[in-house]
Design a protein around this motif. Sequence first.
Motif: not given
Length: 159
Positions: A140-148
Amino acid sequence: MPLKRVNSFKYLGHWVTDDLKDNVDIERERRALSVRCNMLARRFARCKDEVKITLFKAYCQSLYTCSLWVSFTQRAYSALRVQYNNAFRVLLGLPRFCSASTMFAEAHTDGFHAIIRKRSASLLERLRGSTNGILRALADRWDSPLLGRWLSLHVSSAM
């Protein structure tokens, strides 16, 4: 006791390098895909296309750990995409320069980018649904590489 320092190691089938790039793992998957497809093309050359497509889906679409790839060169990624497309062409005996999107659409089969998008979305969904609070927080972190990576695969940049 001193620890031995290495440039790369394999963990649960995924290559981890000291620079945290995924090129080595993408190359591992490209080679494995080539081997699997060549085996299928040799052993099932006389089968009907429906059988070959089913075998392709079972053996060539796994792209193991592709949902973890977040840092790689375009060259490594393109080499895998070309290998995937050519594997399908070889298996079905299609011309070398036929349209990839057309051949996958006619076969009702996911193309390379669709597989990558689905695997990425699946990983993010599993992390967010996990009972492990650390995994949920990382997803859920906005700076997560997976989310990016998920955003780069699913959000259009045509603005």
